[in-house]
Design a protein around this motif. Structure first.
Motif, mmCIF file in Angstrom:
data_model
loop_
_atom_site.group_PDB
_atom_site.id
_atom_site.type_symbol
_atom_site.label_atom_id
_atom_site.label_comp_id
_atom_site.label_asym_id
_atom_site.label_seq_id
_atom_site.Cartn_x
_atom_site.Cartn_y
_atom_site.Cartn_z
ATOM 1 N N ARG A 131 0.821 -1.223 0.000
ATOM 2 C CA ARG A 131 0.000 0.000 0.000
ATOM 3 C C ARG A 131 0.851 1.267 0.000
ATOM 4 O O ARG A 131 0.337 2.362 0.209
ATOM 5 N N GLY A 132 2.150 1.117 -0.190
ATOM 6 C CA GLY A 132 3.038 2.270 -0.207
ATOM 7 C C GLY A 132 3.392 2.779 1.175
ATOM 8 O O GLY A 132 3.822 3.920 1.334
ATOM 9 N N ILE A 133 3.234 1.926 2.188
ATOM 10 C CA ILE A 133 3.509 2.308 3.577
ATOM 11 C C ILE A 133 4.742 1.564 4.055
ATOM 12 O O ILE A 133 4.791 0.330 4.009
ATOM 13 N N LYS A 134 5.737 2.295 4.528
ATOM 14 C CA LYS A 134 6.927 1.664 5.089
ATOM 15 C C LYS A 134 6.731 1.406 6.588
ATOM 16 O O LYS A 134 5.960 2.089 7.253
ATOM 17 N N SER A 135 7.477 0.455 7.097
ATOM 18 C CA SER A 135 7.367 0.078 8.506
ATOM 19 C C SER A 135 8.566 0.575 9.295
ATOM 20 O O SER A 135 9.713 0.368 8.898
ATOM 21 N N LEU A 136 8.289 1.240 10.401
ATOM 22 C CA LEU A 136 9.306 1.637 11.364
ATOM 23 C C LEU A 136 9.274 0.569 12.456
ATOM 24 O O LEU A 136 8.336 0.504 13.240
ATOM 25 N N VAL A 137 10.265 -0.297 12.478
ATOM 26 C CA VAL A 137 10.243 -1.409 13.415
ATOM 27 C C VAL A 137 11.105 -1.098 14.626
ATOM 28 O O VAL A 137 12.107 -0.377 14.540
#
Length: 435
Positions: free
Chosen positions: A101-107
């Motif tokens: 969905r074009g969303i990056k994850s900040l883990v």
């Protein structure tokens, strides 16, 4: 800040490095700065539909970043390199679903498994259920065990990651996340051990350190004294209740210590628990109205988008957790709250739209003048009273949970011939009234 959850069930073990998931990132169409929210903790037992619903909600609100906790004790529950396949599959679907969905994850990776934990009293780590809260809240005995898990994640998820945050709230006095002695020394040692390997594994990945809640600068100064500089690309901070003031004071400490790395506001928010006749505080936070939660969230997103020394912001959190933890954009029935609508507008065009400006009314009440009005729960305000050009009185104030304030000026000032100004501490915009 997060709610302690029960340990996920033990699944089958998968030894060795698992092949990286194919994560195709859709073209980002949102703001360049990472702006978004945190989702529920991902465990092997978390319903996939719940995660999918929250990822969809993040997309609908125009978030470009999703903050995701990786529970180390669930990832490698019994041995280094032995990844739990059920947990890993759930994590893959979460990060892949966001990326599509074009969303990056900040883990962020926290909670030491028993075999790595420095807890002074541990059960048999080979036994089922050994990864208890009393064990996982301690950091690792050997930072290199954390390095292996962190670089595994950085390599596996590659360009799907917005940033990697080292641990969670090591300065919290409740010791839910970083228990034991020598906290600063041990945390900085972990930072220094993991930074270079993470950059080697994923050179473009911002590595965030700090992850602290304290706003007085004490923890940050102690990090500097322990040699933290050079081991991070940004400082993660978790500021609630008055986040804009906390960001300013922390940036001032950075400047005084020659630190030019950007701040990342990786947790902020308000719990919308204010009800007529109800408590004013829950879960150690002031309750606010639904309307003020919405106003505060939008103000912070817009402030961060316009401030060069802040790299991004992720609010806590996407969905309400309990009666006390009503921090979400969605309630516990997944119904959109006013904060969802406000956040969507702010995230669609984060650099446009005005931050909340205070309103003011000045009236006589007996021997006093009373200043009252409205403002944002995200901001602090400075009040100054002048006679002619002479400053006679100065005070700072914050609004109530309903976004209002009331200040009775000292009677010695009189009730006429005064110019009273209330000014936003963040924007400098002001309103002036005369008696």
């Amino acid at each position: 800040m997060k709610i302690t959850s029960s340990r996920p069930g033990q699944g089958r073990m998968l030894a060795g490095v698992v092949a990286a998931a194919a994560l195709a990132l859709a073209p980002a169409a949102h703001a360049a700065k990472p702006l978004g929210a945190q989702i529920d903790s991902v465990t092997a037992s978390t319903p996939q539909a719940r995660i999918a619903n929250q990822v969809a909600a993040a997309s609908a609100v125009h978030a470009n970043t999703l903050r995701v906790e990786v529970d180390w004790s669930a990832l490698e529950p019994h041995a280094q390199g032995a990844y739990d396949p059920d947990y890993l599959a759930k994590l893959d679907r979460t990060i892949q679903g966001a990326a599509q969905r074009g969303i990056k994850s900040l883990v962020f990776l926290d909670r030491s498994p028993c075999w790595a934990s420095s807890a002074p009293r541990k059960p048999d780590c080979a036994a089922r259920g050994s990864n208890t809260f009393e064990v996982t809240r301690y950091g690792p005995t050997d930072p290199q065990t954390y390095v292996q898990a962190a670089t595994f994640l950085a390599t596996r998820y590659g360009a799907a990651l917005a940033a990697f945050e080292i641990w969670n709230e090591p300065d919290q006095s409740n010791e839910k996340y970083w228990a034991g002695p020598d906290k600063v020394k041990r945390y900085v040692a972990l930072m220094k051990a993991v930074y270079a390997p993470l950059k080697q594994a994923n050179p473009l990945l911002p590595v965030l350190a700090g992850s602290f809640v304290g706003t007085n600068g004490a923890w940050l100064k102690a990090m500097y004294a322990a040699g933290a500089k050079g081991s991070y690309d940004g400082l993660a901070v978790h500021f609630y209740d008055l986040p804009l003031l906390a960001l300013k004071t922390t940036h001032a400490v950075q400047t005084a210590n020659g630190d030019d790395k950007p701040l990342w506001l990786t947790e902020f928010g308000w719990t919308s628990c204010l009800r007529k006749g109800g408590p004013k505080f829950l879960a150690d936070h002031p309750c606010v109205t639904l309307a003020q939660q919405a106003r505060g969230v939008a103000d912070v997103y817009r402030a961060v988008a316009r401030t060069p020394w802040i790299a991004g912001a992720t609010m806590y959190m996407l969905r309400d957790q309990s009666t006390a933890y009503q921090f979400g954009l969605l309630d516990r029935a997944d119904k959109r709250k006013p904060s969802f609508t406000a956040a969507r507008r702010a995230l669609l065009h984060p650099r446009t739209g005005a931050l909340t400006r205070p309103t003011a009314r000045l009236r006589r009440s007996g021997r006093h003048l009373v200043l009252s009005g409205t403002g944002s729960v995200a901001d602090m305000y400075v009040v100054r009273a002048y006679q002619g050009t002479t400053l006679r009185y100065r005070a700072t104030l914050r609004t109530t949970g309903s976004g209002t304030y009331r200040l009775a000026l000292p009677s010695v000032l009189g009730t006429s011939g005064l110019k009273v100004r209330i000014q936003s501490d963040w924007t400098g915009r002001s309103v002036t009234r005369r008696s």
